[in-house]
Write a protein that holds these residues in place. Structure first.
Motif, PDB file in Angstrom:
ATOM      1  N   ALA A   8       0.767  -1.375  -0.091  1.00  0.00           N
ATOM      2  CA  ALA A   8      -0.051   0.115  -0.008  1.00  0.00           C
ATOM      3  C   ALA A   8       0.787   1.198   0.067  1.00  0.00           C
ATOM      4  O   ALA A   8       0.326   2.441  -0.225  1.00  0.00           O
ATOM      5  CB  ALA A   8      -0.993   0.006   1.096  1.00  0.00           C
ATOM      6  N   VAL A   9       1.971   1.181   0.231  1.00  0.00           N
ATOM      7  CA  VAL A   9       3.012   2.301   0.194  1.00  0.00           C
ATOM      8  C   VAL A   9       3.919   2.338  -1.046  1.00  0.00           C
ATOM      9  O   VAL A   9       3.652   3.235  -1.781  1.00  0.00           O
ATOM     10  CB  VAL A   9       4.080   2.391   1.405  1.00  0.00           C
ATOM     11  N   LEU A  10       4.378   1.200  -1.402  1.00  0.00           N
ATOM     12  CA  LEU A  10       5.258   1.368  -2.538  1.00  0.00           C
ATOM     13  C   LEU A  10       4.617   1.358  -3.767  1.00  0.00           C
ATOM     14  O   LEU A  10       5.393   1.571  -4.843  1.00  0.00           O
ATOM     15  CB  LEU A  10       6.319   0.133  -2.307  1.00  0.00           C
ATOM     16  N   ASP A  11       3.395   0.772  -3.863  1.00  0.00           N
ATOM     17  CA  ASP A  11       2.647   0.531  -5.312  1.00  0.00           C
ATOM     18  C   ASP A  11       1.705   1.900  -5.258  1.00  0.00           C
ATOM     19  O   ASP A  11       0.991   1.939  -6.389  1.00  0.00           O
ATOM     20  CB  ASP A  11       2.053  -0.382  -4.957  1.00  0.00           C
ATOM     21  N   ASP A  12       1.627   3.007  -4.479  1.00  0.00           N
ATOM     22  CA  ASP A  12       0.658   4.069  -4.701  1.00  0.00           C
ATOM     23  C   ASP A  12       1.483   5.222  -4.989  1.00  0.00           C
ATOM     24  O   ASP A  12       2.260   5.866  -3.958  1.00  0.00           O
ATOM     25  CB  ASP A  12       0.010   4.136  -3.152  1.00  0.00           C
ATOM     26  N   ARG A  32      10.785   4.590   1.941  1.00  0.00           N
ATOM     27  CA  ARG A  32      11.436   3.463   2.008  1.00  0.00           C
ATOM     28  C   ARG A  32      11.079   2.773   3.433  1.00  0.00           C
ATOM     29  O   ARG A  32      11.194   1.464   3.370  1.00  0.00           O
ATOM     30  CB  ARG A  32      13.108   3.692   2.039  1.00  0.00           C
ATOM     31  N   VAL A  33      11.034   3.249   4.438  1.00  0.00           N
ATOM     32  CA  VAL A  33      10.797   2.346   5.709  1.00  0.00           C
ATOM     33  C   VAL A  33       9.722   2.025   5.736  1.00  0.00           C
ATOM     34  O   VAL A  33       9.438   0.847   6.120  1.00  0.00           O
ATOM     35  CB  VAL A  33      11.149   3.594   7.170  1.00  0.00           C
ATOM     36  N   ALA A  34       8.475   2.912   5.467  1.00  0.00           N
ATOM     37  CA  ALA A  34       7.080   2.166   5.491  1.00  0.00           C
ATOM     38  C   ALA A  34       6.707   1.294   4.630  1.00  0.00           C
ATOM     39  O   ALA A  34       6.308   0.287   4.852  1.00  0.00           O
ATOM     40  CB  ALA A  34       6.123   3.669   5.405  1.00  0.00           C
ATOM     41  N   GLY A  35       7.433   1.551   3.492  1.00  0.00           N
ATOM     42  CA  GLY A  35       7.391   0.415   2.251  1.00  0.00           C
ATOM     43  C   GLY A  35       7.923  -0.768   2.866  1.00  0.00           C
ATOM     44  O   GLY A  35       7.236  -1.855   2.435  1.00  0.00           O
ATOM     45  N   GLU A  36       8.930  -0.834   3.760  1.00  0.00           N
ATOM     46  CA  GLU A  36       9.547  -2.069   4.320  1.00  0.00           C
ATOM     47  C   GLU A  36       8.624  -2.603   5.073  1.00  0.00           C
ATOM     48  O   GLU A  36       8.283  -3.965   5.375  1.00  0.00           O
ATOM     49  CB  GLU A  36      10.822  -1.878   4.758  1.00  0.00           C
ATOM     50  N   VAL A  37       8.113  -1.875   5.877  1.00  0.00           N
ATOM     51  CA  VAL A  37       7.295  -2.640   7.065  1.00  0.00           C
ATOM     52  C   VAL A  37       5.553  -3.064   6.333  1.00  0.00           C
ATOM     53  O   VAL A  37       5.443  -3.872   6.742  1.00  0.00           O
ATOM     54  CB  VAL A  37       7.145  -1.755   8.361  1.00  0.00           C
ATOM     55  N   TRP A  38       5.340  -2.143   5.489  1.00  0.00           N
ATOM     56  CA  TRP A  38       4.147  -2.397   4.705  1.00  0.00           C
ATOM     57  C   TRP A  38       4.191  -3.825   3.786  1.00  0.00           C
ATOM     58  O   TRP A  38       3.413  -4.645   3.479  1.00  0.00           O
ATOM     59  CB  TRP A  38       3.402  -1.489   3.952  1.00  0.00           C
ATOM     60  N   GLY A  39       5.643  -4.371   3.571  1.00  0.00           N
ATOM     61  CA  GLY A  39       5.863  -5.421   2.878  1.00  0.00           C
ATOM     62  C   GLY A  39       6.019  -6.656   3.693  1.00  0.00           C
ATOM     63  O   GLY A  39       6.015  -7.689   3.078  1.00  0.00           O
ATOM     64  N   LYS A  40       5.944  -6.418   4.995  1.00  0.00           N
ATOM     65  CA  LYS A  40       5.932  -7.928   5.743  1.00  0.00           C
ATOM     66  C   LYS A  40       4.813  -8.617   5.367  1.00  0.00           C
ATOM     67  O   LYS A  40       3.596  -8.065   5.140  1.00  0.00           O
ATOM     68  CB  LYS A  40       5.907  -7.392   7.316  1.00  0.00           C
ATOM     69  N   PRO A  41       5.087  -9.971   5.506  1.00  0.00           N
ATOM     70  CA  PRO A  41       3.930 -10.717   4.933  1.00  0.00           C
ATOM     71  C   PRO A  41       2.474 -11.164   5.898  1.00  0.00           C
ATOM     72  O   PRO A  41       1.521 -11.702   5.266  1.00  0.00           O
ATOM     73  CB  PRO A  41       4.740 -11.996   4.549  1.00  0.00           C
ATOM     74  N   LEU A  42       2.629 -10.850   7.325  1.00  0.00           N
ATOM     75  CA  LEU A  42       1.511 -11.798   7.851  1.00  0.00           C
ATOM     76  C   LEU A  42       0.323 -11.255   8.137  1.00  0.00           C
ATOM     77  O   LEU A  42      -0.623 -11.958   8.299  1.00  0.00           O
ATOM     78  CB  LEU A  42       2.549 -12.270   9.535  1.00  0.00           C
ATOM     79  N   LEU A  43       0.445  -9.898   8.227  1.00  0.00           N
ATOM     80  CA  LEU A  43      -0.792  -9.057   8.255  1.00  0.00           C
ATOM     81  C   LEU A  43      -1.249  -8.701   6.596  1.00  0.00           C
ATOM     82  O   LEU A  43      -0.271  -7.976   6.008  1.00  0.00           O
ATOM     83  CB  LEU A  43      -0.569  -7.699   9.179  1.00  0.00           C
TER      84      LEU A  43
END
Length: 119
Positions: A8-12, A32-43
């Motif tokens: 939702a960050v890196l693709d918007d 960069r930072v938000a994109g990394e945490v939004w990329g975590k897979p479990l949620l």
């Protein structure tokens, strides 16, 4: 407004441009930072977007210059959340954040919807 992004960050691109318009260096770091945490897979992305709204309410980060509330509402809507789900989230979070913060957040959501013509 469903646009379900994988991240939702890196693709918007609209969000990225908005963050970088605040300040290019700060915006790049935030993406960069938000994109990394939004990329975590479990949620999933919708759950993460709803969590950001609850955090905005907890921190009373819903009004004033530079607040992220509108962007977080957009993120949730793009991931398939409805205004009704966001309203229920605000009611639920009020039990933990306090009724005054809930009232302020609900008021901010109502204003946002009104300003956008969604009410």
């Amino acid at each position: 407004m469903t646009t379900k992004y994988e991240n939702a960050v890196l693709d918007d691109q609209v969000l990225i441009e908005g963050l970088k318009s605040i300040n290019p260096v700060w915006g790049d770091l935030a993406v960069r930072v938000a994109g990394e945490v939004w990329g975590k897979p479990l949620l999933d992305q919708k759950t993460k977007a709803l969590i950001t709204i609850a955090i905005d309410q907890m921190a009373l980060n819903v009004n004033g210059e530079g607040n992220p509330f509108g962007a977080h509402v957009d993120m949730a809507l793009k991931q398939g959340a409805t205004y009704e789900e966001i309203e229920e989230l605000i009611v639920f979070a009020s039990m933990y954040t306090g009724f005054n913060k809930g009232a302020t957040t609900m008021g901010a959501l109502n204003k946002l919807r009104h300003d956008r013509g969604d009410i």
